[in-house]
Design a protein around this motif. Structure first.
Motif, PDB file in Angstrom:
ATOM      1  N   LYS A 234      25.068 -37.368   9.037  1.00  0.00           N
ATOM      2  CA  LYS A 234      24.374 -37.914  10.199  1.00  0.00           C
ATOM      3  C   LYS A 234      23.001 -37.259  10.328  1.00  0.00           C
ATOM      4  O   LYS A 234      22.818 -36.096   9.990  1.00  0.00           O
ATOM      5  CB  LYS A 234      25.183 -37.662  11.476  1.00  0.00           C
ATOM      6  CG  LYS A 234      26.524 -38.371  11.518  1.00  0.00           C
ATOM      7  CD  LYS A 234      27.269 -38.021  12.797  1.00  0.00           C
ATOM      8  CE  LYS A 234      28.645 -38.678  12.835  1.00  0.00           C
ATOM      9  NZ  LYS A 234      29.399 -38.305  14.055  1.00  0.00           N
ATOM     10  N   HIS A 235      22.071 -38.034  10.831  1.00  0.00           N
ATOM     11  CA  HIS A 235      20.719 -37.535  11.048  1.00  0.00           C
ATOM     12  C   HIS A 235      20.292 -37.800  12.490  1.00  0.00           C
ATOM     13  O   HIS A 235      20.645 -38.832  13.067  1.00  0.00           O
ATOM     14  CB  HIS A 235      19.720 -38.218  10.109  1.00  0.00           C
ATOM     15  CG  HIS A 235      19.852 -37.808   8.675  1.00  0.00           C
ATOM     16  ND1 HIS A 235      20.917 -38.191   7.894  1.00  0.00           N
ATOM     17  CD2 HIS A 235      19.045 -37.055   7.878  1.00  0.00           C
ATOM     18  CE1 HIS A 235      20.770 -37.695   6.678  1.00  0.00           C
ATOM     19  NE2 HIS A 235      19.635 -37.009   6.652  1.00  0.00           N
ATOM     20  N   SER A 236      19.540 -36.875  13.054  1.00  0.00           N
ATOM     21  CA  SER A 236      18.945 -37.059  14.370  1.00  0.00           C
ATOM     22  C   SER A 236      17.484 -37.424  14.209  1.00  0.00           C
ATOM     23  O   SER A 236      16.757 -36.791  13.443  1.00  0.00           O
ATOM     24  CB  SER A 236      19.083 -35.783  15.215  1.00  0.00           C
ATOM     25  OG  SER A 236      20.438 -35.525  15.526  1.00  0.00           O
ATOM     26  N   LEU A 237      17.055 -38.444  14.935  1.00  0.00           N
ATOM     27  CA  LEU A 237      15.670 -38.894  14.917  1.00  0.00           C
ATOM     28  C   LEU A 237      15.130 -38.836  16.340  1.00  0.00           C
ATOM     29  O   LEU A 237      15.801 -39.259  17.282  1.00  0.00           O
ATOM     30  CB  LEU A 237      15.567 -40.336  14.391  1.00  0.00           C
ATOM     31  CG  LEU A 237      16.168 -40.637  13.017  1.00  0.00           C
ATOM     32  CD1 LEU A 237      16.024 -42.124  12.691  1.00  0.00           C
ATOM     33  CD2 LEU A 237      15.504 -39.794  11.938  1.00  0.00           C
ATOM     34  N   LEU A 238      13.922 -38.319  16.483  1.00  0.00           N
ATOM     35  CA  LEU A 238      13.278 -38.265  17.787  1.00  0.00           C
ATOM     36  C   LEU A 238      12.329 -39.458  17.906  1.00  0.00           C
ATOM     37  O   LEU A 238      11.218 -39.430  17.371  1.00  0.00           O
ATOM     38  CB  LEU A 238      12.524 -36.950  17.977  1.00  0.00           C
ATOM     39  CG  LEU A 238      11.826 -36.765  19.331  1.00  0.00           C
ATOM     40  CD1 LEU A 238      12.821 -36.920  20.478  1.00  0.00           C
ATOM     41  CD2 LEU A 238      11.121 -35.420  19.404  1.00  0.00           C
ATOM     42  N   VAL A 239      12.774 -40.495  18.579  1.00  0.00           N
ATOM     43  CA  VAL A 239      11.945 -41.665  18.825  1.00  0.00           C
ATOM     44  C   VAL A 239      11.350 -41.546  20.225  1.00  0.00           C
ATOM     45  O   VAL A 239      11.635 -40.605  20.960  1.00  0.00           O
ATOM     46  CB  VAL A 239      12.770 -42.961  18.668  1.00  0.00           C
ATOM     47  CG1 VAL A 239      13.286 -43.104  17.246  1.00  0.00           C
ATOM     48  CG2 VAL A 239      13.941 -42.988  19.642  1.00  0.00           C
ATOM     49  N   ASP A 240      10.518 -42.519  20.594  1.00  0.00           N
ATOM     50  CA  ASP A 240       9.831 -42.411  21.881  1.00  0.00           C
ATOM     51  C   ASP A 240      10.793 -42.423  23.064  1.00  0.00           C
ATOM     52  O   ASP A 240      10.468 -41.904  24.130  1.00  0.00           O
ATOM     53  CB  ASP A 240       8.822 -43.555  22.017  1.00  0.00           C
ATOM     54  CG  ASP A 240       7.633 -43.357  21.084  1.00  0.00           C
ATOM     55  OD1 ASP A 240       7.389 -42.209  20.682  1.00  0.00           O
ATOM     56  OD2 ASP A 240       6.965 -44.347  20.752  1.00  0.00           O
ATOM     57  N   SER A 241      11.982 -43.003  22.889  1.00  0.00           N
ATOM     58  CA  SER A 241      12.956 -43.050  23.981  1.00  0.00           C
ATOM     59  C   SER A 241      13.874 -41.835  24.004  1.00  0.00           C
ATOM     60  O   SER A 241      14.691 -41.698  24.917  1.00  0.00           O
ATOM     61  CB  SER A 241      13.790 -44.328  23.869  1.00  0.00           C
ATOM     62  OG  SER A 241      14.476 -44.381  22.620  1.00  0.00           O
ATOM     63  N   LEU A 269       3.807 -50.934  15.732  1.00  0.00           N
ATOM     64  CA  LEU A 269       4.966 -50.296  15.122  1.00  0.00           C
ATOM     65  C   LEU A 269       5.515 -49.196  16.007  1.00  0.00           C
ATOM     66  O   LEU A 269       4.765 -48.471  16.657  1.00  0.00           O
ATOM     67  CB  LEU A 269       4.596 -49.713  13.757  1.00  0.00           C
ATOM     68  CG  LEU A 269       4.071 -50.691  12.705  1.00  0.00           C
ATOM     69  CD1 LEU A 269       3.753 -49.953  11.410  1.00  0.00           C
ATOM     70  CD2 LEU A 269       5.070 -51.806  12.453  1.00  0.00           C
ATOM     71  N   LYS A 270       6.840 -49.077  16.044  1.00  0.00           N
ATOM     72  CA  LYS A 270       7.476 -47.922  16.663  1.00  0.00           C
ATOM     73  C   LYS A 270       7.357 -46.740  15.709  1.00  0.00           C
ATOM     74  O   LYS A 270       7.114 -46.909  14.512  1.00  0.00           O
ATOM     75  CB  LYS A 270       8.953 -48.218  16.954  1.00  0.00           C
ATOM     76  CG  LYS A 270       9.192 -49.338  17.956  1.00  0.00           C
ATOM     77  CD  LYS A 270       8.805 -48.899  19.349  1.00  0.00           C
ATOM     78  CE  LYS A 270       9.097 -50.008  20.361  1.00  0.00           C
ATOM     79  NZ  LYS A 270      10.535 -50.300  20.485  1.00  0.00           N
ATOM     80  N   LYS A 271       7.585 -45.534  16.202  1.00  0.00           N
ATOM     81  CA  LYS A 271       7.451 -44.358  15.349  1.00  0.00           C
ATOM     82  C   LYS A 271       8.593 -43.383  15.572  1.00  0.00           C
ATOM     83  O   LYS A 271       9.307 -43.436  16.572  1.00  0.00           O
ATOM     84  CB  LYS A 271       6.116 -43.653  15.620  1.00  0.00           C
ATOM     85  CG  LYS A 271       6.033 -42.941  16.964  1.00  0.00           C
ATOM     86  CD  LYS A 271       4.765 -42.110  17.053  1.00  0.00           C
ATOM     87  CE  LYS A 271       4.675 -41.376  18.388  1.00  0.00           C
ATOM     88  NZ  LYS A 271       4.622 -42.278  19.552  1.00  0.00           N
TER      89      LYS A 271
END
Length: 379
Positions: A234-241, A269-271
């Protein structure tokens, strides 16, 4: 006439003192931006056990899958949909051999087995390149290597041939993805003409056990990031939300859209902020060691400025073409002005130009996690 006001009984605990003023009535001299920076730095100083509360392991979702093959006739529409809605996706049917990725992982693991003085000598610090370590961490935690595509080293005893080959293969794949993404979104690829230089950085870190994301890693601006999935993790991603958890397929390449690409696309684009972080509490890797190898396509430090790129007509995504010409010939022009207004909105810049080196230095050293570092450049 004598006053009939009621006199309260004496206070047995001493003189009655008026309560302090309500905090909301006091003037604040600290801006919201400064407060967020201060809180972010406070979290960085907390011991690992106190950094953030850990809840039950979050449920992981599968990133959108995109076949990166010539047979995929919907490649551009798939890239546009995933990048504009999520800011990340996983590539299948890509040209990176699995054995090459595993050999590169073996080269990387050998780097972390070196004594710290040898790491510092073999990969001297030359921001952002070289060996980096958090002096407050023990047992090798918080260590990372940032290498250029040649994976050069001062040591004559280290053999990094597999890591070097893997880095260059990921760089080529990343450039192909970026070119397709630019065509899909409709902005000019600055590297296509050869007048601009891309700066590929291979960021290697040893994953930290636990279900929560490690917040100690450095953050660096990038266009797109690529990470080969050697094992099921599993990976954690820090998106704008906020933080989300994803579980990519084994042998896929997870691609994240960076802050520079969001500016180039003028916000279309989202980041993902920073690199993907492995959750070592997941199925694999609880006892075995695990390495994260993230290839970041970014800009050279001498890049004069970053701003939205010129808008180009996006490539045909397989949809029906507009019939404005037919309507004009028939005498109907009601939709023309609306389309022109939409085009003007698309061309209006949402970000002001800024220095890449200043921006990179700030987010690398301040590690701002609680707010979007691009906020100060939004128009």
């Amino acid at each position: 006439m004598a006053s009939s006001a009621h006199t309260p009984p004496p206070n047995p605990y001493g003189t009655t003192v008026a309560p302090p003023p309500t905090p909301s009535t006091q003037p604040s001299h600290v801006s919201t931006s400064d407060a967020a920076d201060a809180i972010s730095r406070l979290f960085q100083r907390l011991p690992p056990a106190l950094s953030l509360p850990t809840r039950a392991s979050p449920r992981a979702t599968s990133p959108p899958s995109i076949s990166f093959s010539d047979q995929n006739l919907n490649l551009l529409s798939d890239l546009l949909s995933s990048s504009s809605q999520h800011g990340f996706f996983q590539l299948i049917d890509h040209p990176i051999p699995s054995q090459l990725a595993r050999s590169a992982e073996s080269d990387s693991l050998a780097l972390f087995d070196l004594p710290r003085p040898q790491k510092q000598h073999s990969f001297p610090k030359n921001w952002p390149l070289g060996f980096d370590a958090d002096e407050d961490e023990e047992d090798g935690a918080g260590e990372a290597f940032c290498l250029e595509s040649s994976c050069s080293t001062e040591s004559t005893h280290l053999s990094l041939s597999s890591l070097r080959e893997f880095t260059r293969a990921m760089e080529k794949l990343g450039l192909d993805v970026l070119d397709s993404l630019a065509r899909a979104v409709g902005f000019e690829n600055p590297f296509r003409s050869g007048s601009n230089r891309v700066c590929p950085l291979m960021w290697i870190s040893e994953d930290v056990p636990g279900n929560k994301p490690d917040l100690s890693g450095r953050v660096y601006p990038y266009i797109i990031g690529l990470q080969y999935q050697i094992t099921s993790q599993k990976h954690s991603l820090l998106v704008d939300s906020g933080w989300i958890t994803v579980s990519p397929r084994v042998d896929s390449v997870m691609v994240t859209v960076g802050d520079i690409a969001q500016v180039w696309s003028n916000g279309k684009l989202k980041k993902v902020r920073g690199r993907a972080v492995v959750n070592r509490g997941s199925e694999a890797g609880k006892s075995s060691r695990s390495i994260s190898m993230a290839l970041l396509l970014t800009l050279p430090l001498d890049t004069p400025n970053v701003s939205p790129l010129p808008h180009l007509p996006p490539a045909d995504h397989g949809t029906q073409p507009h019939k404005a010409e037919e309507q004009t010939e028939a005498g109907s022009t009601s939709g023309t002005s609306k389309e022109e207004e939409e085009e003007e909105d698309d061309e209006r810049p949402l970000f002001r130009s800024f220095s890449f080196e200043d921006y990179a230095w700030r987010i690398y050293h301040e590690r701002l996690l609680l707010k979007d570092p691009l906020d100060r450049y939004r128009i």
